[in-house]
Write a protein that holds these residues in place. Structure first.
Motif, PDB file in Angstrom:
ATOM      1  N   LEU A   1       0.853  -1.182   0.000  1.00 16.05           N
ATOM      2  CA  LEU A   1       0.000   0.000   0.000  1.00 16.05           C
ATOM      3  C   LEU A   1       0.887   1.230   0.000  1.00 16.05           C
ATOM      4  N   VAL A   2       0.708   2.082  -0.995  1.00 17.70           N
ATOM      5  CA  VAL A   2       1.500   3.303  -1.099  1.00 17.70           C
ATOM      6  C   VAL A   2       0.593   4.470  -1.438  1.00 17.70           C
ATOM      7  N   GLN A   3       1.144   5.654  -1.283  1.00 16.71           N
ATOM      8  CA  GLN A   3       0.395   6.850  -1.656  1.00 16.71           C
ATOM      9  C   GLN A   3       0.678   7.213  -3.114  1.00 16.71           C
ATOM     10  N   ALA A   4      -0.232   7.924  -3.698  1.00 16.63           N
ATOM     11  CA  ALA A   4      -0.043   8.400  -5.067  1.00 16.63           C
ATOM     12  C   ALA A   4       1.258   9.182  -5.166  1.00 16.63           C
ATOM     13  N   GLY A   5       1.981   8.918  -6.249  1.00 13.82           N
ATOM     14  CA  GLY A   5       3.258   9.584  -6.472  1.00 13.82           C
ATOM     15  C   GLY A   5       4.458   8.803  -5.981  1.00 13.82           C
ATOM     16  N   TRP A   6       4.220   7.797  -5.164  1.00  2.38           N
ATOM     17  CA  TRP A   6       5.316   6.978  -4.640  1.00  2.38           C
ATOM     18  C   TRP A   6       5.758   5.949  -5.671  1.00  2.38           C
TER      19      TRP A   6
ATOM     20  N   VAL B   1      -1.043  -4.485  -5.346  1.00  8.67           N
ATOM     21  CA  VAL B   1      -0.558  -3.103  -5.278  1.00  8.67           C
ATOM     22  C   VAL B   1      -1.768  -2.202  -5.080  1.00  8.67           C
ATOM     23  N   THR B   2      -1.733  -1.422  -4.025  1.00  7.01           N
ATOM     24  CA  THR B   2      -2.813  -0.494  -3.737  1.00  7.01           C
ATOM     25  C   THR B   2      -2.236   0.902  -3.616  1.00  7.01           C
ATOM     26  N   VAL B   3      -2.794   1.821  -4.398  1.00  2.00           N
ATOM     27  CA  VAL B   3      -2.312   3.197  -4.401  1.00  2.00           C
ATOM     28  C   VAL B   3      -3.430   4.096  -3.891  1.00  2.00           C
ATOM     29  N   SER B   4      -3.173   4.755  -2.793  1.00  4.86           N
ATOM     30  CA  SER B   4      -4.183   5.646  -2.221  1.00  4.86           C
ATOM     31  C   SER B   4      -3.961   7.072  -2.720  1.00  4.86           C
ATOM     32  N   SER B   5      -5.063   7.799  -2.806  1.00  7.86           N
ATOM     33  CA  SER B   5      -4.976   9.171  -3.323  1.00  7.86           C
ATOM     34  C   SER B   5      -4.745  10.165  -2.206  1.00  7.86           C
TER      35      SER B   5
ATOM     36  N   ARG C   1       6.625   5.628 -16.739  1.00  4.79           N
ATOM     37  CA  ARG C   1       6.509   5.465 -15.283  1.00  4.79           C
ATOM     38  C   ARG C   1       6.972   4.077 -14.826  1.00  4.79           C
ATOM     39  N   PHE C   2       6.767   3.076 -15.640  1.00  6.42           N
ATOM     40  CA  PHE C   2       7.140   1.703 -15.291  1.00  6.42           C
ATOM     41  C   PHE C   2       8.331   1.264 -16.133  1.00  6.42           C
TER      42      PHE C   2
ATOM     43  N   SER D   1       7.009   3.915 -10.836  1.00 11.36           N
ATOM     44  CA  SER D   1       7.168   5.219 -10.214  1.00 11.36           C
ATOM     45  C   SER D   1       5.950   6.076 -10.509  1.00 11.36           C
ATOM     46  N   ASP D   2       5.829   7.177  -9.776  1.00 12.60           N
ATOM     47  CA  ASP D   2       4.693   8.080  -9.947  1.00 12.60           C
ATOM     48  C   ASP D   2       3.379   7.299  -9.989  1.00 12.60           C
ATOM     49  N   LEU D   3       3.204   6.444  -9.010  1.00  8.48           N
ATOM     50  CA  LEU D   3       2.030   5.589  -8.995  1.00  8.48           C
ATOM     51  C   LEU D   3       0.745   6.388  -8.828  1.00  8.48           C
ATOM     52  N   LYS D   4      -0.300   5.911  -9.471  1.00  8.19           N
ATOM     53  CA  LYS D   4      -1.602   6.568  -9.455  1.00  8.19           C
ATOM     54  C   LYS D   4      -2.642   5.603  -8.886  1.00  8.19           C
ATOM     55  N   PRO D   5      -3.731   6.125  -8.347  1.00  7.07           N
ATOM     56  CA  PRO D   5      -4.768   5.232  -7.817  1.00  7.07           C
ATOM     57  C   PRO D   5      -5.255   4.217  -8.852  1.00  7.07           C
ATOM     58  N   GLU D   6      -5.259   4.594 -10.122  1.00 13.39           N
ATOM     59  CA  GLU D   6      -5.708   3.673 -11.166  1.00 13.39           C
ATOM     60  C   GLU D   6      -4.723   2.549 -11.431  1.00 13.39           C
ATOM     61  N   ASP D   7      -3.558   2.600 -10.815  1.00 12.44           N
ATOM     62  CA  ASP D   7      -2.612   1.487 -10.915  1.00 12.44           C
ATOM     63  C   ASP D   7      -2.935   0.388  -9.897  1.00 12.44           C
ATOM     64  N   THR D   8      -3.883   0.631  -9.039  1.00 10.49           N
ATOM     65  CA  THR D   8      -4.271  -0.367  -8.044  1.00 10.49           C
ATOM     66  C   THR D   8      -4.773  -1.628  -8.727  1.00 10.49           C
ATOM     67  N   ALA D   9      -4.151  -2.751  -8.400  1.00 11.52           N
ATOM     68  CA  ALA D   9      -4.493  -4.021  -9.036  1.00 11.52           C
ATOM     69  C   ALA D   9      -3.642  -5.128  -8.421  1.00 11.52           C
ATOM     70  N   VAL D  10      -3.973  -6.352  -8.774  1.00  9.26           N
ATOM     71  CA  VAL D  10      -3.075  -7.470  -8.515  1.00  9.26           C
ATOM     72  C   VAL D  10      -2.155  -7.589  -9.726  1.00  9.26           C
ATOM     73  N   TYR D  11      -0.864  -7.635  -9.463  1.00  5.22           N
ATOM     74  CA  TYR D  11       0.128  -7.700 -10.521  1.00  5.22           C
ATOM     75  C   TYR D  11       0.687  -9.114 -10.620  1.00  5.22           C
ATOM     76  N   TYR D  12       0.746  -9.604 -11.850  1.00  5.00           N
ATOM     77  CA  TYR D  12       1.200 -10.959 -12.120  1.00  5.00           C
ATOM     78  C   TYR D  12       2.416 -10.939 -13.042  1.00  5.00           C
ATOM     79  N   CYS D  13       3.311 -11.850 -12.760  1.00  5.03           N
ATOM     80  CA  CYS D  13       4.481 -12.066 -13.608  1.00  5.03           C
ATOM     81  C   CYS D  13       4.267 -13.363 -14.373  1.00  5.03           C
ATOM     82  N   GLY D  14       4.679 -13.379 -15.644  1.00  2.19           N
ATOM     83  CA  GLY D  14       4.452 -14.608 -16.384  1.00  2.19           C
ATOM     84  C   GLY D  14       5.184 -14.707 -17.691  1.00  2.19           C
ATOM     85  N   THR D  15       5.076 -15.877 -18.253  1.00  2.00           N
ATOM     86  CA  THR D  15       5.568 -16.156 -19.595  1.00  2.00           C
ATOM     87  C   THR D  15       4.361 -16.427 -20.481  1.00  2.00           C
TER      88      THR D  15
END
Length: 111
Positions: free
Chosen positions: A11-16, A107-111, A66-67, A83-97
């Protein structure tokens, strides 16, 4: 057995910034392309970044500038620097092939 294990969410704040890591095992890492995708509640999963075995990268327009996706073939690791994370970046992030995906990291981005 192929395993892809993501870490680094939180959990991070917007802009982090955050750096996600993905540890891969059970595959020949160096010859695989990798991607990071994300899925927000109520939305379809979307690919946000990819990297080929030669290191060529590609990004979804919403995260360009930003990424940054990177890979370390010596450590069998894939990273997503966000970087410069935004609330709309809030999601579950998956790595894959192409054929395998991990369980994801939130990842949760608070405003």
């Amino acid at each position: 057995q192929v395993q892809l294990v993501e870490s680094g969410g939180g959990l991070v704040q917007a802009g982090w910034s955050l750096r996600l890591s993905c540890a891969a095992s059970g595959i020949t890492f160096s010859i695989n392309a990798f991607g990071w995708s994300r899925q927000a509640p109520g939305r379809q999963r979307e690919l946000v970044a990819s990297i080929t075995m030669s290191g060529t990268t590609d990004y979804q327009d919403s995260v360009k500038g930003r990424f940054t996706i990177s890979r370390d073939n010596a450590k069998n690791m894939v990273y997503l620097q966000m970087s410069d994370l935004k609330p709309e970046d809030t999601a579950v992030y998956y790595c894959g092939t192409k054929h395998y995906w991990g369980q994801g990291t939130q990842v949760t981005v608070s405003s």
